[in-house]
Write a protein that holds these residues in place. Structure first.
Motif, PDB file in Angstrom:
ATOM      1  N   GLN A 182      -2.964  47.009 -74.632  1.00  0.00           N
ATOM      2  CA  GLN A 182      -1.558  47.394 -74.748  1.00  0.00           C
ATOM      3  C   GLN A 182      -0.974  46.928 -76.077  1.00  0.00           C
ATOM      4  O   GLN A 182      -0.189  47.638 -76.724  1.00  0.00           O
ATOM      5  N   LYS A 185      -2.093  49.266 -78.803  1.00  0.00           N
ATOM      6  CA  LYS A 185      -1.384  50.548 -78.735  1.00  0.00           C
ATOM      7  C   LYS A 185       0.012  50.430 -79.318  1.00  0.00           C
ATOM      8  O   LYS A 185       0.462  51.288 -80.085  1.00  0.00           O
ATOM      9  N   LEU A 186       0.707  49.341 -78.985  1.00  0.00           N
ATOM     10  CA  LEU A 186       2.054  49.125 -79.527  1.00  0.00           C
ATOM     11  C   LEU A 186       2.016  48.954 -81.036  1.00  0.00           C
ATOM     12  O   LEU A 186       2.908  49.443 -81.756  1.00  0.00           O
ATOM     13  N   ASN A 187       0.999  48.295 -81.550  1.00  0.00           N
ATOM     14  CA  ASN A 187       0.882  48.117 -82.993  1.00  0.00           C
ATOM     15  C   ASN A 187       0.685  49.456 -83.691  1.00  0.00           C
ATOM     16  O   ASN A 187       1.264  49.701 -84.764  1.00  0.00           O
ATOM     17  N   ARG A 188      -0.138  50.345 -83.081  1.00  0.00           N
ATOM     18  CA  ARG A 188      -0.350  51.664 -83.684  1.00  0.00           C
ATOM     19  C   ARG A 188       0.949  52.468 -83.703  1.00  0.00           C
ATOM     20  O   ARG A 188       1.285  53.109 -84.705  1.00  0.00           O
ATOM     21  N   GLU A 189       1.689  52.434 -82.598  1.00  0.00           N
ATOM     22  CA  GLU A 189       2.956  53.174 -82.540  1.00  0.00           C
ATOM     23  C   GLU A 189       3.962  52.620 -83.535  1.00  0.00           C
ATOM     24  O   GLU A 189       4.720  53.371 -84.161  1.00  0.00           O
ATOM     25  N   LEU A 190       3.960  51.303 -83.695  1.00  0.00           N
ATOM     26  CA  LEU A 190       4.882  50.690 -84.649  1.00  0.00           C
ATOM     27  C   LEU A 190       4.561  51.111 -86.074  1.00  0.00           C
ATOM     28  O   LEU A 190       5.461  51.395 -86.879  1.00  0.00           O
ATOM     29  N   GLU A 191       3.263  51.187 -86.414  1.00  0.00           N
ATOM     30  CA  GLU A 191       2.868  51.623 -87.750  1.00  0.00           C
ATOM     31  C   GLU A 191       3.275  53.068 -88.002  1.00  0.00           C
ATOM     32  O   GLU A 191       3.702  53.437 -89.103  1.00  0.00           O
ATOM     33  N   LEU A 192       3.140  53.911 -86.962  1.00  0.00           N
ATOM     34  CA  LEU A 192       3.550  55.318 -87.117  1.00  0.00           C
ATOM     35  C   LEU A 192       5.050  55.425 -87.371  1.00  0.00           C
ATOM     36  O   LEU A 192       5.501  56.219 -88.200  1.00  0.00           O
ATOM     37  N   LEU A 193       5.827  54.630 -86.646  1.00  0.00           N
ATOM     38  CA  LEU A 193       7.285  54.648 -86.849  1.00  0.00           C
ATOM     39  C   LEU A 193       7.653  54.185 -88.252  1.00  0.00           C
ATOM     40  O   LEU A 193       8.505  54.784 -88.917  1.00  0.00           O
TER      41      LEU A 193
END
Length: 226
Positions: A182, A185-193
């Motif tokens: 988890q 996954k949060l780190n990947r979403e944060l990088e995309l943002l």
């Protein structure tokens, strides 16, 4: 033993726990219960086989001295575990204040009129102490054949506790892996943002491109007609 004895020797047998290729030691005490200074000397019938420490000395009045005999490593077993070696302890009264350096062979010479007491010690070979027997193999249920009911109960409780501990460890490991996934996954979403915001700040708006294009068309039309 009589009151005339200068030294009491204990024990009178030198017992050696015989083992091949090993140095073996045995000891005895010289006890002086008199008010005299007593000099002693130890002899053996096989001097190459034994080391005696000390082989001579002085026992003070009402005191004792310890003598250690070490047998050199033997390469073969003696017949019937019997030994014919002997030791002889000679003792004689000496002058007060005498030291081991004052001892000489003439002191133990009976022909010189000296009162020399002698005591013979024999050598006895004994079997070495047995090594502890190995722990008996566990039965099929994991306990020794002679286990009591209490032991069985304690063993069962120990197994239950061990099983519960393993289950708890597995559950904690699974939860840890889930948290790690988890978090990734949060780190990947944060990088995309973060990447999307950067493009929004640095990129050229679409409406600006459209206006510039229209202005260019209008300017070309004006130039052609005038």
């Amino acid at each position: 033993m009589t009151s005339e004895e200068l030294l009491i020797i204990d024990p009178l047998d030198l017992q050696f726990p015989f083992e091949l290729k090993k140095s073996i030691s045995s000891s005895f005490e010289l006890i002086n219960k008199t008010d005299n200074h007593v000099a002693f000397k130890v002899k053996t019938t096989n001097p190459r086989k034994y080391t005696v420490r000390p082989n001579s000395g002085i026992v003070l009045p009402l005191s004792r001295s310890n003598v250690t005999v070490t047998m050199q490593p033997q390469m073969e077993l003696p017949p019937d575990m019997q030994c014919k070696d002997k030791f002889l302890v000679q003792s004689v009264i000496t002058n007060p204040g005498s030291t081991p350096k004052d001892i000489n062979p003439d002191m133990f010479n009976k022909s010189g009129g000296n009162h020399v007491e002698e005591c013979k010690l024999k050598v006895v070979y004994v079997s070495p102490p047995r090594k502890p027997s190995p722990v008996p193999e566990d039965s099929e249920e994991g306990t020794s054949p002679g286990a009591s009911e209490t032991d069985l109960q304690e063993h069962g409780e120990s197994q239950d506790n061990s099983t519960k501990a393993r289950e708890l460890i597995l559950r904690l490991m699974q939860e840890r892996d889930s948290i790690i996934q988890q978090n990734a996954k949060l780190n990947r979403e944060l990088e995309l943002l973060r990447h999307g915001r950067q493009e929004h700040r640095t990129g050229v708006p679409h409406w600006y491109i459209l206006v510039v294009g229209l202005l260019g068309i209008l300017l070309g039309y004006i130039v052609r007609n005038f």
